[in-house]
Enzyme design. Structure first.
Site, mmCIF file in Angstrom:
data_model
loop_
_atom_site.group_PDB
_atom_site.id
_atom_site.type_symbol
_atom_site.label_atom_id
_atom_site.label_comp_id
_atom_site.label_asym_id
_atom_site.label_seq_id
_atom_site.Cartn_x
_atom_site.Cartn_y
_atom_site.Cartn_z
ATOM 1 C CE LYS A 1 42.046 43.971 38.736
ATOM 2 N NZ LYS A 1 40.850 44.843 38.974
ATOM 3 C CD GLN B 1 37.443 43.684 39.065
ATOM 4 O OE1 GLN B 1 38.152 43.697 39.827
ATOM 5 N NE2 GLN B 1 37.312 43.879 37.613
ATOM 6 C CG ASP C 1 40.244 49.798 42.748
ATOM 7 O OD1 ASP C 1 41.041 49.370 41.538
ATOM 8 O OD2 ASP C 1 39.230 49.080 42.765
HETATM 9 N N1 GUN Z 1 36.647 46.978 36.739
HETATM 10 C C1 GUN Z 1 37.444 47.406 35.471
HETATM 11 N N2 GUN Z 1 38.325 47.963 35.862
HETATM 12 C C2 GUN Z 1 38.398 48.107 37.270
HETATM 13 C C3 GUN Z 1 39.338 48.758 38.074
HETATM 14 O O1 GUN Z 1 40.538 49.258 37.664
HETATM 15 N N3 GUN Z 1 39.134 48.365 39.526
HETATM 16 C C4 GUN Z 1 38.096 47.929 39.704
HETATM 17 N N4 GUN Z 1 37.666 47.623 41.122
HETATM 18 N N5 GUN Z 1 37.172 47.062 38.977
HETATM 19 C C5 GUN Z 1 37.491 47.313 37.584
#
Ligand code: GUN
Length: 300
Positions: A54, A100, A123
């Site tokens: 990311k 996350q 998110d």
């Molecule tokens: N863990 C797996 N997918 C995601 C996501 O889309 N956002 C976040 N914050 N954590 C994740």
């Protein structure tokens, strides 16, 4: 004949190219770049790897990012305090804040996610953003759900009036995707046409009886459970579009929820794992971060 592969990497690259230009325009107008702060809790290798990708993608399009790593022993109170401090500006101006997942078991995930201010919730997990999506007026759409919709639109997969079957009712993917694809098309200025909305959606889960008979009705079948091999060839209608959101590590290899090779001989289109939905999740996060910066700048 083998199904057409839906290549998420090349689509994500095209989306990033567009975002790079938009981020450049934003920076020229407002004299600063959008900024994303990511909270990484504990030492899970998969989470660290996602966060790294990311941050790398953010850099590629000109978005500043910072990863705040904390030990896996952190408490709910400590994480809520950290998110609150980030929102206050203790880690620089943060347009977007992302925690996350998954979080360690001792942590109340809902309390931590709810601490992210809704206007920085890139998110799309905050109840305010979930509510806006459910009312058909989305602000931040959860990134994987938005990525799946974008992939269907890009591939020209008709969804209007068609049957979409989603397996998995998570707050992150299945539920928001069901809302998104069953919604009325947005009005101007950005109609998405006949693709990506107006679908007849069936949301399946672990208590659904006779899953194969449901999944075989799908024009578009989405697997979002996290169980390797869940979707077998007998569960797929010939010619269907199969979207595999699963990311599972089996014998050191990444695989999805779909039994890929046999299903590929039945489906019309299919996403690979890796290289399918994953890159789009990241691209949608970048788009949400730019949107968050624009909203903040317009608010003054
Ligand atoms: N863990 C797996 N997918 C995601 C996501 O889309 N956002 C976040 N914050 N954590 C994740």
């Amino acid at each position: 004949m083998a199904a057409e592969l839906l290549d998420g990497r090349s689509l994500a690259t095209r989306i990033e190219d567009g975002l790079r230009a938009e981020v450049g325009t934003y920076a020229t107008l407002f004299g600063r770049r959008p900024r994303l702060v990511v909270v990484l809790v504990g030492g899970m290798a998969a989470s660290a790897s996602y966060v790294k990708s990311k941050a790398a993608a953010a850099t590629r399009v000109g978005i500043d990012s910072e990863v705040v790593a904390v030990p896996g022993t952190a408490t709910t109170e400590e994480l809520v305090a950290l998110v609150t401090a980030i929102a206050r500006g203790d880690h620089g101006a943060a347009d977007g804040i992302l925690v996350q997942l998954p979080l360690p078991l001792q942590v109340d995930k809902t309390a931590v996610l709810d601490a992210v201010p809704p206007d920085r919730d890139v998110d799309g997990f905050h109840p305010e953003n979930a509510g806006l999506l459910s009312q058909g007026r989305p602000r931040f759409i959860p990134c994987t759900a938005a990525g799946v919709q974008r992939m269907l639109i890009d591939a020209g997969v008709e969804t209007a009036g068609r049957r979409v079957v989603i397996v998995g009712r998570s707050d992150i993917v299945g539920r928001p995707l069901a809302l998104l694809l069953s919604a009325k098309p947005p009005r101007a200025p950005a109609p998405v046409g006949a693709s990506g909305c107006d679908a007849t959606v069936t949301l399946c889960h672990s208590r659904s009886t006779d899953l194969p008979s449901l999944s075989r009705q799908a024009d578009v079948l989405v697997a979002a459970v996290g169980r390797p091999g869940l979707i077998t060839a007998d569960m797929v209608r010939p010619g269907a579009t199969v979207i595999d959101v699963g990311v599972n590590r089996v014998d050191g290899r990444l695989v999805g929820d779909v039994d890929f090779e046999p299903v590929r001989t039945i489906a019309g289109r299919i996403t690979p794992v890796p290289g399918g939905v994953g890159p789009l999740t990241v691209a949608m996060l970048l788009a949400n971060t730019l949107l968050a910066a624009e909203l903040r700048s317009r608010q003054g």
